[in-house]
Scaffold this motif. Structure first.
Motif, PDB file in Angstrom:
ATOM      1  N   PHE A  28     -22.049  39.930  31.430  1.00 25.35           N
ATOM      2  CA  PHE A  28     -22.012  38.589  30.851  1.00 25.35           C
ATOM      3  C   PHE A  28     -22.292  37.539  31.926  1.00 25.35           C
ATOM      4  CE2 PHE A  28     -19.622  34.696  29.943  1.00 25.35           C
ATOM      5  CZ  PHE A  28     -20.231  34.309  28.756  1.00 25.35           C
ATOM      6  N   ILE A  29     -21.635  37.670  33.064  1.00 27.06           N
ATOM      7  CA  ILE A  29     -21.834  36.708  34.151  1.00 27.06           C
ATOM      8  C   ILE A  29     -23.287  36.724  34.623  1.00 27.06           C
ATOM      9  CG2 ILE A  29     -21.226  36.202  36.559  1.00 27.06           C
ATOM     10  CD1 ILE A  29     -18.336  37.170  35.804  1.00 27.06           C
ATOM     11  N   ILE A  30     -23.863  37.902  34.749  1.00 20.35           N
ATOM     12  CA  ILE A  30     -25.269  38.002  35.161  1.00 20.35           C
ATOM     13  C   ILE A  30     -26.164  37.290  34.149  1.00 20.35           C
ATOM     14  CG2 ILE A  30     -27.206  39.609  35.440  1.00 20.35           C
ATOM     15  CD1 ILE A  30     -25.161  41.534  36.774  1.00 20.35           C
ATOM     16  N   GLN A  31     -25.907  37.519  32.855  1.00 24.68           N
ATOM     17  CA  GLN A  31     -26.720  36.855  31.830  1.00 24.68           C
ATOM     18  C   GLN A  31     -26.577  35.339  31.915  1.00 24.68           C
ATOM     19  OE1 GLN A  31     -26.873  38.463  27.807  1.00 24.68           O
ATOM     20  NE2 GLN A  31     -26.708  36.389  27.000  1.00 24.68           N
ATOM     21  N   MET A  32     -25.355  34.866  32.178  1.00 25.60           N
ATOM     22  CA  MET A  32     -25.133  33.428  32.269  1.00 25.60           C
ATOM     23  C   MET A  32     -25.810  32.818  33.503  1.00 25.60           C
ATOM     24  SD  MET A  32     -23.424  32.424  29.631  1.00 25.60           S
ATOM     25  CE  MET A  32     -24.690  33.422  28.910  1.00 25.60           C
ATOM     26  N   MET A  34     -28.685  33.842  34.765  1.00 26.98           N
ATOM     27  CA  MET A  34     -30.137  34.021  34.768  1.00 26.98           C
ATOM     28  C   MET A  34     -30.825  32.665  34.766  1.00 26.98           C
ATOM     29  SD  MET A  34     -31.043  37.338  32.461  1.00 26.98           S
ATOM     30  CE  MET A  34     -32.735  37.363  32.999  1.00 26.98           C
ATOM     31  N   THR A  35     -31.664  32.485  35.752  1.00 30.79           N
ATOM     32  CA  THR A  35     -32.419  31.237  35.877  1.00 30.79           C
ATOM     33  C   THR A  35     -33.733  31.359  35.117  1.00 30.79           C
ATOM     34  OG1 THR A  35     -33.582  31.982  37.854  1.00 30.79           O
ATOM     35  CG2 THR A  35     -31.457  30.855  38.181  1.00 30.79           C
ATOM     36  N   PRO A  36     -34.382  30.249  34.821  1.00 31.51           N
ATOM     37  CA  PRO A  36     -35.696  30.310  34.185  1.00 31.51           C
ATOM     38  C   PRO A  36     -36.693  31.143  35.019  1.00 31.51           C
ATOM     39  CG  PRO A  36     -34.825  28.092  34.037  1.00 31.51           C
ATOM     40  CD  PRO A  36     -33.883  28.866  34.905  1.00 31.51           C
ATOM     41  N   GLU A  37     -36.568  31.098  36.342  1.00 29.69           N
ATOM     42  CA  GLU A  37     -37.462  31.882  37.198  1.00 29.69           C
ATOM     43  C   GLU A  37     -37.225  33.375  36.996  1.00 29.69           C
ATOM     44  OE1 GLU A  37     -35.409  29.347  38.572  1.00 29.69           O
ATOM     45  OE2 GLU A  37     -37.067  27.934  38.316  1.00 29.69           O
ATOM     46  N   MET A  38     -35.969  33.775  36.866  1.00 27.51           N
ATOM     47  CA  MET A  38     -35.645  35.183  36.637  1.00 27.51           C
ATOM     48  C   MET A  38     -36.163  35.624  35.268  1.00 27.51           C
ATOM     49  SD  MET A  38     -31.753  35.023  38.074  1.00 27.51           S
ATOM     50  CE  MET A  38     -31.311  36.716  38.312  1.00 27.51           C
ATOM     51  N   ILE A  39     -35.966  34.780  34.273  1.00 24.05           N
ATOM     52  CA  ILE A  39     -36.430  35.096  32.921  1.00 24.05           C
ATOM     53  C   ILE A  39     -37.941  35.217  32.893  1.00 24.05           C
ATOM     54  CG2 ILE A  39     -36.579  34.210  30.542  1.00 24.05           C
ATOM     55  CD1 ILE A  39     -33.735  33.044  30.984  1.00 24.05           C
ATOM     56  N   SER A  40     -38.642  34.390  33.663  1.00 23.54           N
ATOM     57  CA  SER A  40     -40.115  34.415  33.668  1.00 23.54           C
ATOM     58  C   SER A  40     -40.682  35.722  34.203  1.00 23.54           C
ATOM     59  CB  SER A  40     -40.670  33.237  34.478  1.00 23.54           C
ATOM     60  OG  SER A  40     -40.435  33.431  35.862  1.00 23.54           O
ATOM     61  N   LYS A  41     -39.869  36.514  34.885  1.00 20.56           N
ATOM     62  CA  LYS A  41     -40.331  37.801  35.421  1.00 20.56           C
ATOM     63  C   LYS A  41     -40.186  38.948  34.420  1.00 20.56           C
ATOM     64  CE  LYS A  41     -39.563  36.384  40.130  1.00 20.56           C
ATOM     65  NZ  LYS A  41     -38.752  36.445  41.326  1.00 20.56           N
ATOM     66  N   ILE A  53     -31.379  32.461  23.238  1.00 16.42           N
ATOM     67  CA  ILE A  53     -30.107  33.013  22.764  1.00 16.42           C
ATOM     68  C   ILE A  53     -29.251  31.871  22.227  1.00 16.42           C
ATOM     69  CG2 ILE A  53     -27.984  34.215  23.412  1.00 16.42           C
ATOM     70  CD1 ILE A  53     -29.608  35.641  25.609  1.00 16.42           C
ATOM     71  N   PRO A  54     -28.854  31.961  20.966  1.00 15.01           N
ATOM     72  CA  PRO A  54     -28.038  30.873  20.405  1.00 15.01           C
ATOM     73  C   PRO A  54     -26.624  30.886  20.972  1.00 15.01           C
ATOM     74  CG  PRO A  54     -28.341  32.630  18.795  1.00 15.01           C
ATOM     75  CD  PRO A  54     -29.171  32.992  19.986  1.00 15.01           C
ATOM     76  N   LEU A  55     -25.988  29.743  20.944  1.00 14.85           N
ATOM     77  CA  LEU A  55     -24.638  29.595  21.481  1.00 14.85           C
ATOM     78  C   LEU A  55     -23.669  30.564  20.815  1.00 14.85           C
ATOM     79  CD1 LEU A  55     -22.660  28.119  23.333  1.00 14.85           C
ATOM     80  CD2 LEU A  55     -22.387  26.400  21.528  1.00 14.85           C
ATOM     81  N   TRP A  56     -23.786  30.758  19.517  1.00  9.90           N
ATOM     82  CA  TRP A  56     -22.846  31.635  18.813  1.00  9.90           C
ATOM     83  C   TRP A  56     -22.933  33.077  19.316  1.00  9.90           C
ATOM     84  CZ3 TRP A  56     -24.848  35.703  16.098  1.00  9.90           C
ATOM     85  CH2 TRP A  56     -26.158  35.609  15.632  1.00  9.90           C
ATOM     86  N   SER A  57     -24.125  33.523  19.687  1.00  9.32           N
ATOM     87  CA  SER A  57     -24.269  34.873  20.223  1.00  9.32           C
ATOM     88  C   SER A  57     -23.676  34.965  21.624  1.00  9.32           C
ATOM     89  CB  SER A  57     -25.743  35.280  20.240  1.00  9.32           C
ATOM     90  OG  SER A  57     -25.878  36.593  20.752  1.00  9.32           O
ATOM     91  N   THR A  58     -23.851  33.926  22.415  1.00  8.75           N
ATOM     92  CA  THR A  58     -23.274  33.890  23.759  1.00  8.75           C
ATOM     93  C   THR A  58     -21.749  33.883  23.674  1.00  8.75           C
ATOM     94  OG1 THR A  58     -25.205  32.732  24.608  1.00  8.75           O
ATOM     95  CG2 THR A  58     -23.196  32.575  25.921  1.00  8.75           C
ATOM     96  N   ILE A  59     -21.208  33.120  22.748  1.00  7.52           N
ATOM     97  CA  ILE A  59     -19.751  33.089  22.551  1.00  7.52           C
ATOM     98  C   ILE A  59     -19.259  34.461  22.104  1.00  7.52           C
ATOM     99  CG2 ILE A  59     -17.896  32.126  21.126  1.00  7.52           C
ATOM    100  CD1 ILE A  59     -19.484  29.440  21.218  1.00  7.52           C
ATOM    101  N   ALA A  60     -20.008  35.108  21.201  1.00 10.41           N
ATOM    102  CA  ALA A  60     -19.626  36.447  20.740  1.00 10.41           C
ATOM    103  C   ALA A  60     -19.606  37.432  21.913  1.00 10.41           C
ATOM    104  CB  ALA A  60     -20.584  36.936  19.650  1.00 10.41           C
ATOM    105  N   PHE A  61     -20.605  37.355  22.787  1.00 14.53           N
ATOM    106  CA  PHE A  61     -20.657  38.208  23.970  1.00 14.53           C
ATOM    107  C   PHE A  61     -19.428  37.969  24.844  1.00 14.53           C
ATOM    108  CE2 PHE A  61     -23.688  39.394  27.777  1.00 14.53           C
ATOM    109  CZ  PHE A  61     -22.969  40.554  28.002  1.00 14.53           C
ATOM    110  N   ALA A  62     -19.097  36.710  25.074  1.00 13.36           N
ATOM    111  CA  ALA A  62     -17.925  36.375  25.906  1.00 13.36           C
ATOM    112  C   ALA A  62     -16.636  36.905  25.278  1.00 13.36           C
ATOM    113  CB  ALA A  62     -17.846  34.864  26.114  1.00 13.36           C
TER     114      ALA A  62
END
Length: 142
Positions: A28-32, A34-41, A53-62
């Motif tokens: 979860f921490i790694i996903q949080m 992730m920078t745009p540069e990391m995502i671009s790779k 990723i919608p907020l509700w899915s991020t909250i569910a993950f947490a």
């Protein structure tokens, strides 16, 4: 062995489950982080999934990972709050998997191998919930 003594096998399982859930917290921490540069790779289709990723899915993950971790701590301290905490965590896992399999169709995105880890996570969460229920019935948790 008195009814309030947690069996050794359950303590060992709870420690293993705590370790498992801490790996989820790390994910979860790694996903949080992730920078745009990391995502671009990432491959293009995964970039879209990670960027939107919608907020509700991020909250569910947490809730899933922190709830699972807290549930394990409750189990280790013989606290009956393990049961509702594991139930909340499992509900959050199912909500998160709804996003993964219905909203973004991770099977199409990542292939059939994408189903194994989510199924494993659901099995572990269900097992922990069932064990906490049994723990309340056996008097291991108060």
């Amino acid at each position: 062995m008195s009814s309030s003594t947690i069996p050794i096998w359950l303590k060992s399982l709870a420690w293993a489950a705590l370790t498992w859930n801490l790996f989820g917290v790390i994910a979860f921490i790694i996903q949080m982080m992730m920078t745009p540069e990391m995502i671009s790779k990432l491959p293009l289709d995964q970039q879209t999934a990670y960027s939107n990723i919608p907020l509700w899915s991020t909250i569910a993950f947490a809730v899933a990972v922190f709830g699972g971790t807290l549930g394990c701590l409750f189990l280790l301290t013989k606290n009956a709050l393990a049961t509702p905490t594991f139930a909340l965590s499992l509900g959050a896992i199912l909500l998160q998997q709804y996003y993964n399999f219905v909203v973004i169709n991770s099977l199409k995105l990542l292939g059939a191998s994408a189903i194994f880890m989510p199924i494993f996570v659901i099995i572990i969460a269900t097992t922990l919930l069932c064990l906490s229920i049994k723990g309340k019935q056996q008097g291991w948790l108060r």
